[in-house]
Scaffold this motif. Structure first.
Motif, PDB file in Angstrom:
ATOM      1  N   ALA A 188       0.821  -1.221   0.000  1.00 61.96           N
ATOM      2  CA  ALA A 188       0.000   0.000   0.000  1.00 61.96           C
ATOM      3  C   ALA A 188       0.853   1.270   0.000  1.00 61.96           C
ATOM      4  CB  ALA A 188      -0.916  -0.001   1.225  1.00 61.96           C
ATOM      5  N   SER A 189       2.168   1.126  -0.036  1.00 64.27           N
ATOM      6  CA  SER A 189       3.011   2.333   0.091  1.00 64.27           C
ATOM      7  C   SER A 189       3.142   3.096  -1.221  1.00 64.27           C
ATOM      8  CB  SER A 189       4.401   1.948   0.616  1.00 64.27           C
ATOM      9  OG  SER A 189       5.038   1.069  -0.283  1.00 64.27           O
TER      10      SER A 189
ATOM     11  N   GLY B 289       1.888   3.235  -5.799  1.00 60.40           N
ATOM     12  CA  GLY B 289       1.226   2.680  -6.980  1.00 60.40           C
ATOM     13  C   GLY B 289      -0.229   2.277  -6.773  1.00 60.40           C
ATOM     14  N   ILE B 290      -0.573   1.130  -7.305  1.00 65.65           N
ATOM     15  CA  ILE B 290      -1.963   0.655  -7.294  1.00 65.65           C
ATOM     16  C   ILE B 290      -2.455   0.458  -5.850  1.00 65.65           C
ATOM     17  CG2 ILE B 290      -3.465  -1.276  -7.973  1.00 65.65           C
ATOM     18  CD1 ILE B 290      -1.598  -1.650 -10.443  1.00 65.65           C
ATOM     19  N   GLY B 291      -1.598  -0.075  -4.988  1.00 63.37           N
ATOM     20  CA  GLY B 291      -1.978  -0.303  -3.593  1.00 63.37           C
ATOM     21  C   GLY B 291      -2.294   0.994  -2.869  1.00 63.37           C
TER      22      GLY B 291
ATOM     23  N   SER C 194       8.093  -0.042   3.421  1.00 66.51           N
ATOM     24  CA  SER C 194       8.466   1.365   3.667  1.00 66.51           C
ATOM     25  C   SER C 194       7.631   1.965   4.798  1.00 66.51           C
ATOM     26  CB  SER C 194       8.235   2.202   2.410  1.00 66.51           C
ATOM     27  OG  SER C 194       8.777   1.575   1.305  1.00 66.51           O
TER      28      SER C 194
ATOM     29  N   ASP D  59       8.389  -7.168   5.169  1.00 63.82           N
ATOM     30  CA  ASP D  59       8.843  -7.663   3.870  1.00 63.82           C
ATOM     31  C   ASP D  59       8.112  -8.975   3.619  1.00 63.82           C
ATOM     32  OD1 ASP D  59      10.117  -8.842   1.710  1.00 63.82           O
ATOM     33  OD2 ASP D  59      12.079  -8.040   2.257  1.00 63.82           O
ATOM     34  N   LEU D  60       7.261  -8.984   2.619  1.00 56.95           N
ATOM     35  CA  LEU D  60       6.393 -10.141   2.371  1.00 56.95           C
ATOM     36  C   LEU D  60       7.040 -11.197   1.466  1.00 56.95           C
ATOM     37  CD1 LEU D  60       3.095  -8.107   1.855  1.00 56.95           C
ATOM     38  CD2 LEU D  60       3.650  -9.526   3.845  1.00 56.95           C
TER      39      LEU D  60
ATOM     40  N   LYS E 235       1.883 -14.508 -12.284  1.00 56.46           N
ATOM     41  CA  LYS E 235       0.578 -13.862 -12.473  1.00 56.46           C
ATOM     42  C   LYS E 235      -0.447 -14.856 -13.050  1.00 56.46           C
ATOM     43  CE  LYS E 235       1.803  -9.975 -10.724  1.00 56.46           C
ATOM     44  NZ  LYS E 235       1.261  -9.564  -9.425  1.00 56.46           N
TER      45      LYS E 235
ATOM     46  N   GLY F  83      -3.198  -4.046 -17.424  1.00 59.64           N
ATOM     47  CA  GLY F  83      -2.087  -3.920 -18.367  1.00 59.64           C
ATOM     48  C   GLY F  83      -1.080  -2.953 -17.769  1.00 59.64           C
TER      49      GLY F  83
ATOM     50  N   THR G 183       0.563  -0.038 -16.212  1.00 64.56           N
ATOM     51  CA  THR G 183      -0.044   0.998 -15.369  1.00 64.56           C
ATOM     52  C   THR G 183       1.071   1.901 -14.841  1.00 64.56           C
ATOM     53  OG1 THR G 183      -1.684  -0.672 -14.728  1.00 64.56           O
ATOM     54  CG2 THR G 183      -1.620   1.343 -13.413  1.00 64.56           C
TER      55      THR G 183
ATOM     56  N   THR H  74       3.067   3.404 -12.582  1.00 67.99           N
ATOM     57  CA  THR H  74       3.398   3.361 -11.146  1.00 67.99           C
ATOM     58  C   THR H  74       4.917   3.327 -10.986  1.00 67.99           C
ATOM     59  OG1 THR H  74       3.530   0.960 -10.954  1.00 67.99           O
ATOM     60  CG2 THR H  74       1.333   1.936 -10.702  1.00 67.99           C
TER      61      THR H  74
ATOM     62  N   ILE I 229       6.634   0.894 -10.213  1.00 69.05           N
ATOM     63  CA  ILE I 229       7.200  -0.426 -10.525  1.00 69.05           C
ATOM     64  C   ILE I 229       8.243  -0.325 -11.637  1.00 69.05           C
ATOM     65  CG2 ILE I 229       5.599  -1.254 -12.323  1.00 69.05           C
ATOM     66  CD1 ILE I 229       5.375  -3.893 -10.681  1.00 69.05           C
TER      67      ILE I 229
HETATM   68  N1  LIG Z   1       2.215  -1.272 -12.849  1.00 70.14           N
HETATM   69  C1  LIG Z   1       1.849  -2.206 -13.746  1.00 70.14           C
HETATM   70  O1  LIG Z   1       2.017  -2.022 -14.980  1.00 70.14           O
HETATM   71  C2  LIG Z   1       1.173  -3.464 -13.309  1.00 70.14           C
HETATM   72  C3  LIG Z   1       0.478  -4.232 -14.247  1.00 70.14           C
HETATM   73  C4  LIG Z   1      -0.130  -5.415 -13.866  1.00 70.14           C
HETATM   74  C5  LIG Z   1      -0.047  -5.822 -12.553  1.00 70.14           C
HETATM   75  N2  LIG Z   1       0.644  -5.077 -11.645  1.00 70.14           N
HETATM   76  C6  LIG Z   1       0.736  -5.558 -10.263  1.00 70.14           C
HETATM   77  O2  LIG Z   1       0.194  -4.588  -9.402  1.00 70.14           O
HETATM   78  C7  LIG Z   1       0.769  -4.751  -8.089  1.00 70.14           C
HETATM   79  C8  LIG Z   1       1.203  -3.397  -7.583  1.00 70.14           C
HETATM   80  O3  LIG Z   1       2.248  -2.914  -8.404  1.00 70.14           O
HETATM   81  P1  LIG Z   1       2.461  -1.363  -8.722  1.00 70.14           P
HETATM   82  O4  LIG Z   1       2.495  -1.224 -10.194  1.00 70.14           O
HETATM   83  O5  LIG Z   1       1.541  -0.542  -7.938  1.00 70.14           O
HETATM   84  O6  LIG Z   1       3.971  -1.197  -8.228  1.00 70.14           O
HETATM   85  P2  LIG Z   1       4.640  -0.246  -7.151  1.00 70.14           P
HETATM   86  O7  LIG Z   1       4.205   1.160  -7.312  1.00 70.14           O
HETATM   87  O8  LIG Z   1       6.099  -0.543  -7.247  1.00 70.14           O
HETATM   88  O9  LIG Z   1       4.057  -0.802  -5.778  1.00 70.14           O
HETATM   89  C9  LIG Z   1       4.425  -2.052  -5.319  1.00 70.14           C
HETATM   90  C10 LIG Z   1       4.008  -2.174  -3.875  1.00 70.14           C
HETATM   91  O10 LIG Z   1       4.392  -3.474  -3.416  1.00 70.14           O
HETATM   92  C11 LIG Z   1       5.189  -3.328  -2.258  1.00 70.14           C
HETATM   93  N3  LIG Z   1       6.207  -4.373  -2.192  1.00 70.14           N
HETATM   94  C12 LIG Z   1       7.125  -4.704  -3.119  1.00 70.14           C
HETATM   95  N4  LIG Z   1       7.912  -5.674  -2.666  1.00 70.14           N
HETATM   96  C13 LIG Z   1       7.483  -5.963  -1.408  1.00 70.14           C
HETATM   97  C14 LIG Z   1       7.896  -6.874  -0.416  1.00 70.14           C
HETATM   98  N5  LIG Z   1       8.949  -7.680  -0.603  1.00 70.14           N
HETATM   99  N6  LIG Z   1       7.233  -6.909   0.753  1.00 70.14           N
HETATM  100  C15 LIG Z   1       6.179  -6.077   0.973  1.00 70.14           C
HETATM  101  N7  LIG Z   1       5.727  -5.196   0.069  1.00 70.14           N
HETATM  102  C16 LIG Z   1       6.385  -5.142  -1.108  1.00 70.14           C
HETATM  103  C17 LIG Z   1       5.829  -1.953  -2.381  1.00 70.14           C
HETATM  104  O11 LIG Z   1       6.118  -1.419  -1.097  1.00 70.14           O
HETATM  105  P3  LIG Z   1       7.559  -1.344  -0.424  1.00 70.14           P
HETATM  106  O12 LIG Z   1       8.543  -1.112  -1.506  1.00 70.14           O
HETATM  107  O13 LIG Z   1       7.407  -0.218   0.549  1.00 70.14           O
HETATM  108  O14 LIG Z   1       7.709  -2.659   0.256  1.00 70.14           O
HETATM  109  C18 LIG Z   1       4.707  -1.151  -3.001  1.00 70.14           C
HETATM  110  O15 LIG Z   1       3.831  -0.692  -2.016  1.00 70.14           O
HETATM  111  C19 LIG Z   1       1.900  -5.770  -8.252  1.00 70.14           C
HETATM  112  O16 LIG Z   1       1.453  -7.043  -7.830  1.00 70.14           O
HETATM  113  C20 LIG Z   1       2.152  -5.784  -9.751  1.00 70.14           C
HETATM  114  O17 LIG Z   1       2.693  -7.003 -10.187  1.00 70.14           O
HETATM  115  C21 LIG Z   1       1.243  -3.903 -11.983  1.00 70.14           C
END
Ligand SMILES: NC(=O)c1ccc[n+]([C@@H]2O[C@H](COP(=O)([O-])OP(=O)(O)OC[C@H]3O[C@@H](n4cnc5c(N)ncnc54)[C@H](OP(=O)(O)O)[C@@H]3O)[C@@H](O)[C@H]2O)c1
Length: 272
Positions: free
Chosen positions: A9-10, A12-14, A34, A59-60, A155, A182, A184, A186, A188
């Protein structure tokens, strides 16, 4: 007290899930590594919307991390009504150019932790005859993606797992949704060094993804693919041979075998 638990939740999408759910008056439990980002978000949301927001730094990507989240909720006597299994990260590059540890962490985070959280929170949902589990899959779930091999496989696992237990639980009052976005916009991509705008894929905002997800959950859908172009892409995979879809993935992601870097990527596994 009922809460919505959101992993990752820190940012992007969360983070957008947290903002959207808080704006609708829901109490939250925010989990990620974080601590400062989580606490800042919790303060903002509780001050703005008057909801109860708890944070848990974890850390998950460790096999026992789901139990730690569950124990925290039990200790604090928090009832999880909705579980959003969102935390994840990406790796970019050839499968054998990544450290094996990175693959292990990704598999643990995207699959094992998601399964364990589901397993641990399910009995209470069943007991209450209500609950929601929203699992972050991706459009990569529908086919192999060269140079994102383990990511796409995890996935696909999430989509398959979500579909299966949804059917098992169909008379339980519990809704299960696989969310398949698709590309997004963020953090990531910053963490992996990918520029999504250099691909030929559409790139959407996280707000669109979250609205589509909440809408799909309300309609009790099996899965949802936000965005028209992404829907077309996924549907074309049903018509075209899998070998053609693999080639299409190479083209859409502008992959040229000769230009793939085999150097070590930035390590997105470091605790920020
Ligand atoms: N962005 C895309 O294009 C896209 C597309 C399809 C699916 N998704 C999926 O959407 C989800 C969210 O991704 P996002 O795009 O929002 O990316 P993001 O902005 O990088 O956010 C990822 C989140 O996951 C947390 N995280 C990462 N590693 C972790 C760990 N080891 N333990 C606990 N928390 C962890 C991060 O927090 P901390 O770093 O603070 O731990 C952050 O809050 C992911 O499952 C991703 O695969 C994303």
């Amino acid at each position: 007290m009922e809460h919505i638990l959101i992993t990752g939740a820190s940012s992007g999408i969360g983070k957008v899930f947290a903002e959207e759910y808080a704006s609708r008056g829901n109490n939250l439990i925010l989990v990620a590594r974080s601590r400062e980002k989580l606490d800042a978000l919790a303060n903002t949301l509780s001050n703005t919307y008057g909801v109860d927001v708890r944070t848990f730094q974890q850390d998950l990507s460790f096999p026992d991390s789901a139990e730690k989240v569950f124990d925290f909720c039990k200790r604090e006597q928090l009832v999880v009504r909705t579980l959003v299994n969102n935390a994840g990260f990406a790796l970019d590059g050839a499968f054998d150019a990544q450290p094996l540890e990175s693959h292990e962490k990704m598999i643990t985070l995207h699959t094992l932790t998601l399964i364990k959280l589901t397993y641990l929170f399910l009995p209470e949902m069943k007991h209450r005859n209500q609950g929601e589990i929203l699992n972050l899959s991706s459009i990569t779930a529908f086919q192999g993606i060269p140079y994102n091999a383990v990511y796409a496989a995890t996935k696909a696992f999430v989509l398959s797992f979500s579909e299966s237990i949804r059917e098992e639980l169909k008379d339980s009052g519990i809704r299960i949704l696989a969310l398949c976005p698709g590309l997004t916009e963020t953090d990531i991509f910053d963490k992996t060094g990918i520029d999504p705008h250099k691909t030929l894929m559409p790139v959407g905002p996280p707000e669109q993804v979250v609205k589509a997800a909440i809408n799909a959950l309300q309609k009790n859908k099996l899965y949802t693919v936000p965005g028209f172009a992404n829907k077309i892409l996924v549907q074309s995979g049903r018509l075209l041979p899998r070998s053609v879809m693999l080639k299409l993935a190479m083209v859409l992601n502008r992959r040229k075998k000769s230009k793939i870097k085999h150097s070590q990527p930035n390590d997105p596994l470091q605790t920020p």
